[in-house]
Design a protein around this motif. Structure first.
Motif, PDB file in Angstrom:
ATOM      1  N   PHE A   1      61.962  58.474  31.794  1.00 59.49           N
ATOM      2  CA  PHE A   1      60.944  59.094  30.944  1.00 59.49           C
ATOM      3  C   PHE A   1      60.497  60.397  31.591  1.00 59.49           C
ATOM      4  CE2 PHE A   1      56.452  60.039  30.093  1.00 59.49           C
ATOM      5  CZ  PHE A   1      56.513  60.222  28.717  1.00 59.49           C
ATOM      6  N   LEU A   2      60.490  61.465  30.799  1.00 60.68           N
ATOM      7  CA  LEU A   2      59.985  62.758  31.262  1.00 60.68           C
ATOM      8  C   LEU A   2      59.047  63.264  30.169  1.00 60.68           C
ATOM      9  CD1 LEU A   2      60.002  65.367  33.006  1.00 60.68           C
ATOM     10  CD2 LEU A   2      62.066  66.051  31.777  1.00 60.68           C
ATOM     11  N   GLY A   3      57.762  63.383  30.487  1.00 61.90           N
ATOM     12  CA  GLY A   3      56.847  63.816  29.433  1.00 61.90           C
ATOM     13  C   GLY A   3      55.444  64.050  29.935  1.00 61.90           C
ATOM     14  N   GLY A   4      54.534  64.216  28.993  1.00 62.69           N
ATOM     15  CA  GLY A   4      53.152  64.520  29.333  1.00 62.69           C
ATOM     16  C   GLY A   4      52.471  63.359  30.031  1.00 62.69           C
ATOM     17  N   GLN A   5      52.352  62.239  29.299  1.00 62.90           N
ATOM     18  CA  GLN A   5      51.669  61.068  29.857  1.00 62.90           C
ATOM     19  C   GLN A   5      52.479  59.802  29.576  1.00 62.90           C
ATOM     20  OE1 GLN A   5      47.991  62.379  27.541  1.00 62.90           O
ATOM     21  NE2 GLN A   5      47.069  61.116  29.114  1.00 62.90           N
ATOM     22  N   HIS A   6      52.426  58.877  30.526  1.00 62.91           N
ATOM     23  CA  HIS A   6      53.001  57.540  30.304  1.00 62.91           C
ATOM     24  C   HIS A   6      51.838  56.564  30.377  1.00 62.91           C
ATOM     25  CE1 HIS A   6      54.887  53.683  31.305  1.00 62.91           C
ATOM     26  NE2 HIS A   6      55.928  54.138  30.623  1.00 62.91           N
ATOM     27  N   ASP A   7      51.493  55.987  29.218  1.00 60.36           N
ATOM     28  CA  ASP A   7      50.304  55.142  29.145  1.00 60.36           C
ATOM     29  C   ASP A   7      50.690  53.819  28.488  1.00 60.36           C
ATOM     30  OD1 ASP A   7      47.708  54.263  29.168  1.00 60.36           O
ATOM     31  OD2 ASP A   7      47.105  55.360  27.379  1.00 60.36           O
ATOM     32  N   PHE A   8      51.587  53.105  29.150  1.00 55.07           N
ATOM     33  CA  PHE A   8      52.098  51.859  28.580  1.00 55.07           C
ATOM     34  C   PHE A   8      52.130  50.805  29.670  1.00 55.07           C
ATOM     35  CE2 PHE A   8      55.692  49.066  27.330  1.00 55.07           C
ATOM     36  CZ  PHE A   8      55.190  48.641  26.105  1.00 55.07           C
ATOM     37  N   THR A   9      51.549  49.652  29.375  1.00 52.93           N
ATOM     38  CA  THR A   9      51.419  48.630  30.420  1.00 52.93           C
ATOM     39  C   THR A   9      52.354  47.432  30.223  1.00 52.93           C
ATOM     40  OG1 THR A   9      49.553  47.787  29.148  1.00 52.93           O
ATOM     41  CG2 THR A   9      49.030  49.151  31.064  1.00 52.93           C
ATOM     42  N   GLY A  10      53.128  47.427  29.135  1.00 51.51           N
ATOM     43  CA  GLY A  10      54.035  46.296  28.868  1.00 51.51           C
ATOM     44  C   GLY A  10      55.271  46.342  29.746  1.00 51.51           C
ATOM     45  N   ASP A  11      56.328  45.681  29.295  1.00 54.21           N
ATOM     46  CA  ASP A  11      57.595  45.665  30.046  1.00 54.21           C
ATOM     47  C   ASP A  11      58.061  47.092  30.310  1.00 54.21           C
ATOM     48  OD1 ASP A  11      57.596  42.982  29.958  1.00 54.21           O
ATOM     49  OD2 ASP A  11      59.048  42.778  28.342  1.00 54.21           O
ATOM     50  N   ASN A  12      58.439  47.345  31.546  1.00 57.01           N
ATOM     51  CA  ASN A  12      58.864  48.709  31.881  1.00 57.01           C
ATOM     52  C   ASN A  12      60.223  49.007  31.260  1.00 57.01           C
ATOM     53  OD1 ASN A  12      59.080  51.204  32.929  1.00 57.01           O
ATOM     54  ND2 ASN A  12      59.032  50.603  35.074  1.00 57.01           N
ATOM     55  N   GLN A  13      60.257  50.072  30.459  1.00 56.95           N
ATOM     56  CA  GLN A  13      61.474  50.457  29.742  1.00 56.95           C
ATOM     57  C   GLN A  13      62.391  51.337  30.600  1.00 56.95           C
ATOM     58  OE1 GLN A  13      61.822  49.911  26.168  1.00 56.95           O
ATOM     59  NE2 GLN A  13      60.007  48.628  26.286  1.00 56.95           N
TER      60      GLN A  13
END
Length: 347
Positions: A303-315
């Motif tokens: 993942f390359l981007g502004g924000q990563h705001d996800f707490t579930g299974d890591n993709q």
């Protein structure tokens, strides 16, 4: 040579998909990383430009009035024989600073007779499609008086609706950019309202009024309407009206894009995939194009981007976030973060 594919959606309000890919390409060049670059869309803002990148041709351009009354050149595309129109070009979130309670979807009535496919997403409107309905044969009344162009600020005054003889179902494919519901828990109004300019009090008021008005419409049309079910929340509830009241066929914009451009068949060919969007969170996996791409990738995924705001299974194999607090200098921050990613994958 490792096969690297880079996919980018827009970074809402800051960088277009093309701008993101241009930055990544220039950094990767310095590291001698060869990659394929794909701008991607789920039918929302800038989808017309992205389809053109995949050699879809312009069908026509004509002057139309947008939702603030400005005349603009509206572009229609030919996508494998379908005439396609992007709704954000008339009702887009970056088109005006006007409060959403003063805006509606009525402008789309100008293009609907001319098209086969309507792309939803990236709208500033939150009117649940009521503005559009008012142009397609349903009249909204405040007591005895007709409300000629109902906007969310008028919803509290609506006491009755009347269906005219001109009202009929539409033969239209509608691309949704999210499977989110219009009302209820984790609703479109609550999720996307703040980025369109609504505060908590306005969100609560709007949810109450939409539920009340749609109950009146349901009684008048004598059909059950459920704004609490999935797929009803795209473009501020436009998908609800188009699907439930006007009889359109709702399709995942992400799936339509991947199939029509044949990108679906190229995804599995990469050993390394880099996916880019402004913010990766729960909504990314609710019908957005990056979430759809993740279903098909194999090999390492970054993942390359502004924000990563996800707490579930890591993709992801690894996450390269420009700024957890939001982008202040988007281009420079993207250059810096891409450098870190390039160092890792060029080893």
């Amino acid at each position: 040579i490792m096969r690297v594919n880079v996919y980018s959606d827009k970074f809402s309000g800051t960088l277009s998909a093309a701008e993101v890919l241009k930055v990544i390409k220039s950094v990767f060049k310095n590291f001698d990383i060869q990659a394929n670059y794909f701008p991607v869309t789920d039918g929302g803002e800038h989808s017309t430009e992205i389809f053109k990148h995949f050699n879809m041709q312009t069908e026509s351009v004509s002057m139309k009035k947008d939702f603030v009354g400005s005349w603009i050149p509206a572009e229609f595309l030919n996508i494998n024989g379908d005439v396609y129109f992007e709704s954000a070009s008339l009702i887009g979130v970056n088109k005006t600073s006007e409060h959403p309670f003063n805006l509606n979807t009525a402008a789309l009535s100008q293009v609907i007779p001319e098209i086969d496919v309507l792309g939803l997403g990236g709208s500033k409107t939150v009117d649940g499609g009521i503005g559009l309905l008012s142009r397609l044969g349903i009249d909204f009344y405040a007591e005895e008086e007709i409300i000629t162009n109902p906007k969310p600020k008028d919803f509290k005054d609506i006491t009755a609706v009347k269906v005219n003889d001109s009202f009929s179902n539409l033969e239209l494919k509608v691309l949704t950019d999210t499977s989110i519901r219009l009302l209820g828990s984790n609703s479109a109004v609550a999720t996307y309202g703040p980025q369109k300019g609504l505060n908590k009090k306005e969100i609560k008021h709007l949810e109450e009024q939409l539920e009340r008005v749609f109950q009146i419409v349901s009684t008048e049309l004598n059909i059950p309407l459920d704004p609490f079910k999935k797929e009803t929340g795209a473009a501020g509830g436009l998908s609800f009206v188009l699907g439930e009241i006007l009889g359109c066929e709702l399709i995942s914009g992400s799936q339509y894009f991947l199939e029509q451009t044949n990108l679906k068949n190229k995804i599995k060919q990469a050993e390394i995939s880099v996916v880019c969007e402004g913010k990766f969170d729960m909504t990314s996996l609710s019908g957005k194009v990056i979430g759809e791409i993740l279903k098909h990738v194999t090999g390492d995924v970054y993942f390359l981007g502004g924000q990563h705001d996800f707490t579930g299974d890591n993709q992801f194999t690894d996450i390269f976030e420009c700024c957890s607090k939001g982008l202040k200098n988007p281009k420079q921050e993207l250059i810096n973060t891409t450098n870190k990613l390039a160092k890792q994958i060029s080893i």
